[in-house]
Design an enzyme around this catalytic site. Structure first.
Site, short mmCIF file in Angstrom:
data_model
loop_
_atom_site.label_atom_id
_atom_site.label_comp_id
_atom_site.label_asym_id
_atom_site.label_seq_id
_atom_site.Cartn_x
_atom_site.Cartn_y
_atom_site.Cartn_z
N GLU A 1 -115.08 14.31 -0.90
CA GLU A 1 -115.89 14.29 0.32
C GLU A 1 -115.18 15.08 1.42
O GLU A 1 -113.97 14.97 1.60
CB GLU A 1 -116.13 12.87 0.80
N GLU B 1 -126.43 5.66 10.75
CA GLU B 1 -126.09 6.43 9.54
C GLU B 1 -127.12 6.14 8.45
O GLU B 1 -127.21 5.01 7.97
CB GLU B 1 -124.70 6.07 9.04
N ARG C 1 -127.90 6.36 4.81
CA ARG C 1 -127.01 6.50 3.67
C ARG C 1 -127.72 6.94 2.38
O ARG C 1 -127.08 7.21 1.38
CB ARG C 1 -126.28 5.18 3.40
#
Length: 492
Positions: free
Chosen positions: A244, A381, A383
Site C-alpha cells: 500500500e 472513509e 472502504r
C-alpha cells in the site's frame, strides 16, 4: 468550402476549443519544454473503463495550430465511444497537468487532455474527465461547499511471474512471488532463505520478511518526481506481495488525474525492477484482496464542513453525506467496484466491508470515520471501492450520492461499532448491503441513477454506454467454462 466559410468555421472552432489553452497555458507549456529540452509531448486521456491511452507528438508539432485546435484522433477505436462513421474526436490539452515523464529515454512532456467533439464543438459526452470537471462545477453551484477533497489509500500486488491462457479446450492462470508462503519448500538457486509472510500475516513485518520495502521507497521517490506527495508506504495483509502507498489528498479532479499518474509510476518502477504489478482486487484465493479506501470531505473558505460536535466529531452535513452514500451504495458499486473480480473481494472475513453502515475506527463497516486530533483532518472513509475504478467516474459518483444525502437530509441512522463479522447473520442482514456481483451492480445503476444526472454531471448517454461495456465483460465471463465447474460437476 469557400474562404469566407472556412474563416467563419475556424473562428467558431477556435472559440470552442481554445478556451482551455489560454495565453498563460501556452506560455507555461513552452517554458517547460524549453527548460527541459523536450523532444516529445505525450497527450494522455482515459476511456470509460479507466484505461489510460496516449498519442505522442514531436516538439515541432506543438505550434499555433496545436494550441488552436488540439490533436484529432480516432474515437471509434476506444471501447464504448464513437461509431466508425462518426469517429473524429479532439484532444484538448490541459496545461495545468503538464509534467515531465521520468521513464522516457528522450525528454518527454506528459499533458492530460479533455476530449472534445468537433461536430458539436463541446466537451465529448462520454469523456470521463469531463464528468469530474462538471462535478466540481456542480458542487460550487449548489452553495453547499466550494471544494470536495479526496484522498486514497491504494493497495496493489507485486508478483514475480504471472501467466494465463484461455483456449477452447483449456483455461488457467498461474501466479508466483518469491515472497509467497507457498514457496517455503521450493528449491531456490543459492538457497531458500525462508523469510516470508504467512497467509494473512503480511501486515507491517520488517525486512527481510517485507521484501518490497526498497521497491516501495523507489516508487515513492518516482511519485514525488512526478508531482505527487507520498505520505506512507507499507506491506499489506496478504502473503504474496500485497502493498500500500498513500499520497496526500487533493481536490476531486486533481486527485483523479493523480490516480492515473500513480498507476503509471507504480507499474513502470516495478517493471524496471523485473517485477509486475496488478491493481486487481482479488488475484489470490483465500487471502486478503486489495482496496482503494477513499477519504472524502467538503470545505468552504478553508473551513472543513465535515467537522462538528456530532458522532465521532462529525457535522450534521457529514452524516447526511454518509446517508446519501449508503442509500445509493449498490448503484455506486457499478463505478467503485467495476469488475467481475471486484466481487470476489467483497465477501465477509477478509477486511473488505460488505455491509453499508458507518462507524468510528471500525474497519468492518462500509464507511469508517478515522480518529483524528485535528478538525481540519475530519473526514469519512469509504472502504468498499477498489483500484480498478475509473476515478473520473467513481469519485464524482460518490460526491453526487453524498450531495443527494445533504439536499434530502438522509440520516444514516445509528452508528454500528461492533465487529460486523462477529454478529449473528440475521442481525447483519438487517443492515444495507453491497452488491454481490457486477451484474447486480449494473442492474442497480439502471434503476437508481437520477441523483447522478443532477446538474448534468453524468448523462444518460454516458451511463448507458458504460453499462453496455460492462455487461460485455459479464457476458464473457458467464460464457467461459471455469475450472471450478469441472471440480463441482465433472463426475456427477
Amino acid at each position: 468550402m469557400s474562404v469566407e466559410m472556412r474563416e467563419r468555421t475556424e473562428t467558431k472552432t477556435e472559440t470552442a476549443f481554445s478556451r482551455r489553452i489560454d495565453t498563460q497555458g501556452k506560455e507555461q507549456i513552452k517554458k517547460i519544454m524549453e527548460e527541459n529540452n523536450v523532444d516529445f509531448v505525450d497527450l494522455r486521456f482515459t476511456d470509460l473503463r479507466g484505461k489510460e491511452h496516449h498519442v505522442t507528438l514531436p516538439k515541432s508539432k506543438i505550434d499555433d495550430g496545436f494550441f488552436k485546435y488540439g490533436k484529432a484522433f480516432d474515437g471509434s477505436s476506444l471501447c464504448g465511444w464513437q461509431d466508425i462513421n462518426e469517429s473524429d474526436l479532439l484532444l484538448i490539452p490541459d496545461a495545468s497537468t503538464a509534467v515531465m515523464d521520468i521513464f522516457c529515454e528522450l525528454p518527454t512532456l506528459i499533458i492530460r487532455c479533455d476530449i472534445y467533439d468537433p461536430a458539436t464543438q463541446a466537451p465529448y459526452v462520454r469523456d470521463p474527465r469531463a464528468v469530474a470537471r462538471r462535478a466540481e462545477a456542480y458542487l460550487t453551484s449548489t452553495g453547499i461547499a466550494e471544494v470536495c477533497n479526496f484522498g486514497q489509500e491504494v493497495e496493489f500486488f507485486i508478483f514475480d511471474d504471472i501467466r494465463w491462457d484461455i483456449q477452447m479446450n483449456s483455461c488457467f492462470y498461474k501466479i508466483d512471488s518469491h515472497e509467497a508462503s507457498w514457496n517455503t519448500g521450493t528449491m531456490v538457486e543459492g538457497g531458500n532463505m525462508g523469510h516470508r509472510p504467512r497467509i494473512k500475516g503480511g501486515y507491517f513485518p520488517v525486512p527481510p520478511v517485507d521484501s518490497s520495502h526498497d521497491l516501495r521507497s523507489a516508487m515513492c521517490v518516482a511519485l514525488e518526481e512526478m508531482g505527487l506527495v507520498p505520505e506512507v508506504h507499507h506491506h499489506e495483509v496478504a502473503t504474496c506481495g500485497q502493498n500500500e502507498i498513500t499520497t496526500r489528498y487533493s481536490t476531486l479532479l486533481h486527485k483523479s488525474d493523480e490516480m492515473l499518474i500513480f498507476k503509471y509510476v507504480i507499474q513502470n518502477i516495478a517493471h524496471a525492477h523485473g517485477k509486475t504489478v496488478t491493481f486487481m482486487p482479488k488475484p489470490l484465493v483465500g487471502d486478503n484482496g486489495s482496496g482503494l479506501h477513499c477519504h472524502q470531505s467538503l470545505s468552504s473558505g478553508g473551513k472543513n464542513l465535515f467537522a462538528g460536535d456530532g458522532y465521532a466529531g462529525l457535522s450534521e452535513m457529514a452524516l447526511f453525506y454518509i446517508g446519501g452514500i449508503i442509500k445509493h451504495a449498490r448503484a455506486l458499486n457499478a463505478f467503485t467496484n467495476p469488475s467481475t473480480n471486484s466481487y470476489k473481494r467483497l465477501v465477509p472475513g477478509f477486511e473488505a466491508p460488505v455491509t453499508m453502515v458507518y462507524s468510528e475506527g471500525n474497519r468492518s463497516a462500509g464507511i469508517r470515520i478515522p480518529r483524528v486530533f485535528n478538525e481540519k483532518e475530519k473526514r469519512i472513509e469509504a472502504r468498499f471501492p477498489d483500484a480498478l475504478a475509473n476515478p473520473y467516474l467513481a469519485f464524482p459518483a460518490m460526491l453526487m450520492a453524498g450531495l443527494d444525502g445533504i439536499r434530502n437530509k438522509i440520516h444514516p441512522g445509528k452508528a454500528v461499532d461492533e465487529n460486523l463479522y462477529d454478529l449473528p447473520p440475521k442481525k447483519v442482514k438487517a443492515f444495507p448491503s453491497l452488491c454481490s456481483s457486477l451484474e447486480q451492480a449494473l442492474d442497480s445503476l439502471e434503476k437508481d441513477h437520477a441523483f447522478l444526472l443532477e446538474g448534468g454531471v453524468f448523462t444518460k448517454e454516458l451511463i448507458e454506454s458504460y453499462i453496455e461495456v460492462k455487461r460485455e465483460e459479464v457476458t464473457r465471463l458467464n460464457m467461459t467454462t471455469h475450472p471450478v465447474e469441472f471440480d463441482l460437476y465433472y463426475s456427477l
